[in-house]
Design a protein around this motif. Structure first.
Motif, PDB file in Angstrom:
ATOM      1  N   GLN A  45      38.427  40.881  41.854  1.00 19.24           N
ATOM      2  CA  GLN A  45      38.263  40.786  40.401  1.00 19.24           C
ATOM      3  C   GLN A  45      39.598  40.541  39.714  1.00 19.24           C
ATOM      4  OE1 GLN A  45      35.169  40.847  38.696  1.00 19.24           O
ATOM      5  NE2 GLN A  45      36.595  39.966  37.201  1.00 19.24           N
ATOM      6  N   MET A  46      40.650  41.225  40.175  1.00 22.26           N
ATOM      7  CA  MET A  46      41.960  41.043  39.565  1.00 22.26           C
ATOM      8  C   MET A  46      42.490  39.629  39.801  1.00 22.26           C
ATOM      9  SD  MET A  46      43.961  44.698  39.799  1.00 22.26           S
ATOM     10  CE  MET A  46      43.978  44.846  41.578  1.00 22.26           C
ATOM     11  N   VAL A  47      42.240  39.086  40.979  1.00 21.61           N
ATOM     12  CA  VAL A  47      42.648  37.702  41.248  1.00 21.61           C
ATOM     13  C   VAL A  47      41.918  36.751  40.295  1.00 21.61           C
ATOM     14  CG1 VAL A  47      42.556  35.837  42.939  1.00 21.61           C
ATOM     15  CG2 VAL A  47      43.288  38.121  43.648  1.00 21.61           C
ATOM     16  N   LYS A  48      40.615  36.951  40.130  1.00 20.92           N
ATOM     17  CA  LYS A  48      39.828  36.115  39.208  1.00 20.92           C
ATOM     18  C   LYS A  48      40.333  36.243  37.775  1.00 20.92           C
ATOM     19  CE  LYS A  48      35.421  36.103  41.720  1.00 20.92           C
ATOM     20  NZ  LYS A  48      34.002  36.598  41.715  1.00 20.92           N
ATOM     21  N   ASP A  49      40.790  37.452  37.427  1.00 20.99           N
ATOM     22  CA  ASP A  49      41.237  37.707  36.058  1.00 20.99           C
ATOM     23  C   ASP A  49      42.643  37.200  35.785  1.00 20.99           C
ATOM     24  OD1 ASP A  49      38.825  38.886  35.450  1.00 20.99           O
ATOM     25  OD2 ASP A  49      39.553  40.950  35.670  1.00 20.99           O
ATOM     26  N   GLY A  50      43.339  36.740  36.834  1.00 16.87           N
ATOM     27  CA  GLY A  50      44.640  36.122  36.631  1.00 16.87           C
ATOM     28  C   GLY A  50      45.841  36.899  37.124  1.00 16.87           C
ATOM     29  N   ALA A  51      45.629  37.985  37.870  1.00 15.18           N
ATOM     30  CA  ALA A  51      46.764  38.710  38.442  1.00 15.18           C
ATOM     31  C   ALA A  51      47.554  37.784  39.360  1.00 15.18           C
ATOM     32  CB  ALA A  51      46.284  39.930  39.215  1.00 15.18           C
ATOM     33  N   THR A  52      48.869  37.933  39.339  1.00 15.33           N
ATOM     34  CA  THR A  52      49.718  37.131  40.228  1.00 15.33           C
ATOM     35  C   THR A  52      50.347  37.979  41.331  1.00 15.33           C
ATOM     36  OG1 THR A  52      51.557  37.421  38.673  1.00 15.33           O
ATOM     37  CG2 THR A  52      50.238  35.415  38.473  1.00 15.33           C
ATOM     38  N   ILE A  53      50.228  39.312  41.214  1.00 14.44           N
ATOM     39  CA  ILE A  53      50.677  40.268  42.228  1.00 14.44           C
ATOM     40  C   ILE A  53      49.682  41.424  42.220  1.00 14.44           C
ATOM     41  CG2 ILE A  53      52.556  41.790  43.008  1.00 14.44           C
ATOM     42  CD1 ILE A  53      54.462  40.175  41.191  1.00 14.44           C
ATOM     43  N   ILE A  54      49.408  42.007  43.382  1.00  9.69           N
ATOM     44  CA  ILE A  54      48.607  43.221  43.446  1.00  9.69           C
ATOM     45  C   ILE A  54      49.485  44.341  43.981  1.00  9.69           C
ATOM     46  CG2 ILE A  54      46.641  44.377  44.542  1.00  9.69           C
ATOM     47  CD1 ILE A  54      45.174  41.737  44.494  1.00  9.69           C
ATOM     48  N   ASP A  55      49.546  45.436  43.234  1.00  9.68           N
ATOM     49  CA  ASP A  55      50.399  46.580  43.572  1.00  9.68           C
ATOM     50  C   ASP A  55      49.530  47.698  44.134  1.00  9.68           C
ATOM     51  OD1 ASP A  55      53.021  47.842  43.524  1.00  9.68           O
ATOM     52  OD2 ASP A  55      52.245  49.120  41.923  1.00  9.68           O
ATOM     53  N   ILE A  56      49.726  48.022  45.400  1.00 10.62           N
ATOM     54  CA  ILE A  56      48.875  48.993  46.096  1.00 10.62           C
ATOM     55  C   ILE A  56      49.636  50.299  46.283  1.00 10.62           C
ATOM     56  CG2 ILE A  56      47.634  49.489  48.236  1.00 10.62           C
ATOM     57  CD1 ILE A  56      47.253  46.448  48.542  1.00 10.62           C
ATOM     58  N   GLY A  57      49.023  51.399  45.827  1.00 10.06           N
ATOM     59  CA  GLY A  57      49.646  52.709  45.961  1.00 10.06           C
ATOM     60  C   GLY A  57      48.703  53.712  46.596  1.00 10.06           C
ATOM     61  N   GLY A  58      49.264  54.544  47.483  1.00 11.62           N
ATOM     62  CA  GLY A  58      48.464  55.541  48.173  1.00 11.62           C
ATOM     63  C   GLY A  58      48.863  56.969  47.857  1.00 11.62           C
ATOM     64  N   GLU A  59      49.743  57.143  46.858  1.00 12.07           N
ATOM     65  CA  GLU A  59      50.160  58.479  46.443  1.00 12.07           C
ATOM     66  C   GLU A  59      50.312  58.486  44.930  1.00 12.07           C
ATOM     67  OE1 GLU A  59      53.536  61.905  47.365  1.00 12.07           O
ATOM     68  OE2 GLU A  59      53.943  59.835  47.969  1.00 12.07           O
ATOM     69  N   SER A  60      49.586  59.365  44.263  1.00 13.79           N
ATOM     70  CA  SER A  60      49.643  59.423  42.813  1.00 13.79           C
ATOM     71  C   SER A  60      51.027  59.874  42.348  1.00 13.79           C
ATOM     72  CB  SER A  60      48.594  60.396  42.277  1.00 13.79           C
ATOM     73  OG  SER A  60      48.735  60.539  40.869  1.00 13.79           O
TER      74      SER A  60
END
Length: 276
Positions: A45-60
């Motif tokens: 969905q983020m790619v479709k919405d126009g994101a150019t980077i995805i930031d993945i986090g596993g610790e709040s």
């Protein structure tokens, strides 16, 4: 090491970084995407919405957040990075303070390190230099567990600037090239509402050192304090913050609401082009 780590990201151009927290306890979307299928659907969905980077986090990193064990964080983020890398040709950022997570994430396809501790953990600078990917250095006073316990500064702009430049020097000394370094003033990380607003008003001060600036304002509690709005009601405020910071020269925006941010930035860009 995966060839995908060599993906070039042009940080002189506007980049919209979509937030993908694969955690049970992040302040805004905790628990929403902590399965591979849900995370992959959100990435799509983020790619479709126009994101150019995805930031993945596993610790709040929300105020008061509990620490996460290294293996637990690896178990959360590595399968998601692998799944996104297998399905989408988009740069991936790993949001972590742990050296092993940085190393493993880049080895399976992450293209960038986003560290709220500015590579201060033991060995982190050397690992980042070895990996040869862009690194984002963020300012934080204290730790996520304690950072909002009465934060104080002599001069918040000067103090944040001084810290970030010290971390830049450590990176340069370790062999990280200047063109791989990004700075983040760390809105909400050990700062009062007044500190945050002051920093936002003077974001351009950080740009005089010729490093790209990452802005992370999305749904932050500063807007809750300013407007008395719940986390689900802070979109307009978040977009206003993006507009203020892009006008000052920031180029990277870490957000939950990708489509709305992309739309706002497209309007800003269209207006700017007519002003030339």
């Amino acid at each position: 090491m995966s060839d995908t780590t060599q993906t070039k990201i042009d940080f002189s151009k506007i980049q919209v970084m979509g937030i993908l927290n694969v955690t049970p306890d992040s302040f805004s979307d905790g628990g929403s995407f902590n399965s591979i299928d849900n995370a992959l659907a959100q990435a799509e969905q983020m790619v479709k919405d126009g994101a150019t980077i995805i930031d993945i986090g596993g610790e709040s990193t929300r105020p008061g957040a509990d620490d996460v064990l290294e293996q637990q964080e690896l178990d959360r983020v590595i399968p998601v990075i692998e799944a996104i890398r297998a399905n989408f040709d988009i740069p991936i950022s790993i949001d972590t303070v742990k050296t092993k997570v940085m190393l493993e994430a880049v080895n399976v396809g992450a293209n960038m390190i986003n560290d709220v501790m500015a590579l201060q953990a033991a060995g982190a600078v050397d690992v980042a230099a070895q990996l040869k990917v862009p690194v984002c250095l963020m300012h934080m006073q204290g730790s996520p567990r304690t950072m909002q316990h009465n934060p104080q500064y002599d001069n918040v702009i000067a103090d944040v600037e001084k810290f970030l430049l010290q971390r830049v020097e450590a990176c340069l000394a370790a062999g990280i090239p200047k063109d791989l370094i990004i700075l983040d003033p760390g809105f909400g990380f050990g700062k009062t509402l007044d500190h945050n607003i002051t920093l936002l008003a003077h974001t351009s001060e950080l740009l005089k050192h010729d490093y790209p600036i990452l802005i992370g304002l999305s749904r932050k509690s500063m807007f809750g304090h300013l407007l008395n709005r719940d986390v689900s009601e802070r979109l307009a405020a978040s977009l206003a913050g993006v507009m203020v910071s892009v006008e000052q020269g920031a180029t990277i925006f870490r957000v939950h609401d990708v489509r709305e941010t992309v739309d706002s930035l497209r309007v800003w860009k269209a207006i700017k082009e007519k002003q030339k």
